[in-house]
Design a protein around this motif. Structure first.
Motif, PDB file in Angstrom:
ATOM      1  N   ILE A  30      46.886  68.139 119.782  1.00  0.00           N
ATOM      2  CA  ILE A  30      47.550  67.608 120.978  1.00  0.00           C
ATOM      3  C   ILE A  30      48.665  66.655 120.573  1.00  0.00           C
ATOM      4  N   GLU A  31      48.385  65.747 119.646  1.00  0.00           N
ATOM      5  CA  GLU A  31      49.383  64.785 119.204  1.00  0.00           C
ATOM      6  C   GLU A  31      50.541  65.468 118.479  1.00  0.00           C
ATOM      7  N   GLU A  32      50.239  66.433 117.639  1.00  0.00           N
ATOM      8  CA  GLU A  32      51.288  67.162 116.918  1.00  0.00           C
ATOM      9  C   GLU A  32      52.207  67.891 117.894  1.00  0.00           C
ATOM     10  N   LEU A  33      51.625  68.516 118.881  1.00  0.00           N
ATOM     11  CA  LEU A  33      52.425  69.216 119.883  1.00  0.00           C
ATOM     12  C   LEU A  33      53.300  68.229 120.648  1.00  0.00           C
ATOM     13  N   ALA A  34      52.769  67.059 120.937  1.00  0.00           N
ATOM     14  CA  ALA A  34      53.529  66.049 121.672  1.00  0.00           C
ATOM     15  C   ALA A  34      54.726  65.566 120.863  1.00  0.00           C
ATOM     16  N   LEU A  35      54.570  65.455 119.569  1.00  0.00           N
ATOM     17  CA  LEU A  35      55.632  64.940 118.716  1.00  0.00           C
ATOM     18  C   LEU A  35      56.683  65.982 118.351  1.00  0.00           C
ATOM     19  N   ASN A  36      56.305  67.233 118.315  1.00  0.00           N
ATOM     20  CA  ASN A  36      57.182  68.240 117.734  1.00  0.00           C
ATOM     21  C   ASN A  36      57.651  69.344 118.669  1.00  0.00           C
ATOM     22  N   ASN A  37      57.334  69.270 119.938  1.00  0.00           N
ATOM     23  CA  ASN A  37      57.701  70.350 120.842  1.00  0.00           C
ATOM     24  C   ASN A  37      58.167  69.815 122.186  1.00  0.00           C
ATOM     25  N   PRO A  38      59.088  70.520 122.809  1.00  0.00           N
ATOM     26  CA  PRO A  38      59.632  70.061 124.088  1.00  0.00           C
ATOM     27  C   PRO A  38      58.816  70.492 125.316  1.00  0.00           C
ATOM     28  N   PHE A  39      57.642  71.058 125.127  1.00  0.00           N
ATOM     29  CA  PHE A  39      56.860  71.565 126.260  1.00  0.00           C
ATOM     30  C   PHE A  39      56.599  70.503 127.315  1.00  0.00           C
ATOM     31  N   TYR A  40      56.351  69.277 126.869  1.00  0.00           N
ATOM     32  CA  TYR A  40      56.022  68.187 127.788  1.00  0.00           C
ATOM     33  C   TYR A  40      57.185  67.846 128.722  1.00  0.00           C
ATOM     34  N   PHE A  41      58.384  68.303 128.392  1.00  0.00           N
ATOM     35  CA  PHE A  41      59.564  67.978 129.186  1.00  0.00           C
ATOM     36  C   PHE A  41      59.795  68.981 130.306  1.00  0.00           C
ATOM     37  N   LYS A  83      59.398  58.125 126.033  1.00  0.00           N
ATOM     38  CA  LYS A  83      59.817  57.979 124.632  1.00  0.00           C
ATOM     39  C   LYS A  83      60.995  58.896 124.328  1.00  0.00           C
ATOM     40  N   ASN A  84      60.985  60.077 124.878  1.00  0.00           N
ATOM     41  CA  ASN A  84      62.112  60.984 124.684  1.00  0.00           C
ATOM     42  C   ASN A  84      63.361  60.418 125.358  1.00  0.00           C
ATOM     43  N   ALA A  85      63.200  59.853 126.541  1.00  0.00           N
ATOM     44  CA  ALA A  85      64.333  59.234 127.236  1.00  0.00           C
ATOM     45  C   ALA A  85      64.911  58.095 126.399  1.00  0.00           C
ATOM     46  N   LEU A  86      64.055  57.272 125.820  1.00  0.00           N
ATOM     47  CA  LEU A  86      64.521  56.174 124.970  1.00  0.00           C
ATOM     48  C   LEU A  86      65.315  56.717 123.778  1.00  0.00           C
ATOM     49  N   ASN A  87      64.827  57.784 123.196  1.00  0.00           N
ATOM     50  CA  ASN A  87      65.516  58.410 122.072  1.00  0.00           C
ATOM     51  C   ASN A  87      66.892  58.941 122.503  1.00  0.00           C
ATOM     52  N   LEU A  88      66.930  59.601 123.646  1.00  0.00           N
ATOM     53  CA  LEU A  88      68.208  60.119 124.140  1.00  0.00           C
ATOM     54  C   LEU A  88      69.186  58.985 124.443  1.00  0.00           C
ATOM     55  N   ILE A  89      68.701  57.915 125.048  1.00  0.00           N
ATOM     56  CA  ILE A  89      69.562  56.756 125.324  1.00  0.00           C
ATOM     57  C   ILE A  89      70.110  56.196 124.017  1.00  0.00           C
ATOM     58  N   ALA A  90      69.239  56.060 123.025  1.00  0.00           N
ATOM     59  CA  ALA A  90      69.650  55.524 121.725  1.00  0.00           C
ATOM     60  C   ALA A  90      70.722  56.388 121.062  1.00  0.00           C
ATOM     61  N   HIS A  91      70.714  57.665 121.382  1.00  0.00           N
ATOM     62  CA  HIS A  91      71.703  58.588 120.805  1.00  0.00           C
ATOM     63  C   HIS A  91      72.889  58.845 121.733  1.00  0.00           C
ATOM     64  N   GLY A  92      73.081  57.965 122.722  1.00  0.00           N
ATOM     65  CA  GLY A  92      74.274  58.012 123.550  1.00  0.00           C
ATOM     66  C   GLY A  92      74.261  58.964 124.730  1.00  0.00           C
ATOM     67  N   SER A 104      65.867  64.291 134.745  1.00  0.00           N
ATOM     68  CA  SER A 104      65.620  65.729 134.771  1.00  0.00           C
ATOM     69  C   SER A 104      65.438  66.287 133.356  1.00  0.00           C
ATOM     70  N   GLU A 105      66.249  65.824 132.432  1.00  0.00           N
ATOM     71  CA  GLU A 105      66.196  66.293 131.039  1.00  0.00           C
ATOM     72  C   GLU A 105      64.833  66.069 130.405  1.00  0.00           C
TER      73      GLU A 105
END
Length: 133
Positions: A30-41, A83-92, A104-105
């Motif tokens: 479960i944790e590996e899938l959360a870290l490495n795949n976009p399914f949760y989005f 966490k993904n949103a934070l990463n996207l914000i950090a990358h502009g 939405s993303e």
């Protein structure tokens, strides 16, 4: 994820005996899938979809979240999305996109749900967070 051995019903107690040896493996997958795949989005990603992705019966995944996690599946999914949103914000991301597009993303159905989740998780609004970065 934590280890809570409290059993509410006989069905869960029976399931515990059946899957106890596999719990750590389930948690790891479960944790590996959360870290490495976009399914949760995906906005419609449900616990049954997670079970399919890790090739595990839904009842086993439900059990893991019920007895071996401090948070629900929905909260887990929300945290991953934030966490993904934070990463996207950090990358502009917000330099060329709106906060609504960011919501939405990362898999939120509405801006208001995203805003509420972001603020409760991060402690500030998405705009305030972006202004600080």
């Amino acid at each position: 994820m934590n280890n809570n051995s409290y059993m509410i019903n006989a069905q869960d107690a029976t399931l515990k005996k059946k899957i106890e040896i596999d719990i750590e493996n389930y948690i790891s997958r479960i944790e590996e899938l959360a870290l490495n795949n976009p399914f949760y989005f995906n906005e419609s990603f449900k616990i049954k979809d997670l079970a399919l992705k890790i090739n595990t019966p839904k009842s086993h995944v439900v059990y893991v979240f019920k007895y071996h996690s401090k948070i629900s599946f929905n909260d887990f999914k929300k945290i991953i999305r934030i966490k993904n949103a934070l990463n996207l914000i950090a990358h502009g991301y917000l330099k060329i996109n709106t906060i609504e597009a960011l919501a939405s993303e990362v898999g939120f159905l509405s801006y208001s749900a995203f805003f509420k989740s972001f603020k409760s998780t991060v402690g500030v609004s998405p705009k305030e967070y972006n202004d600080k970065t």
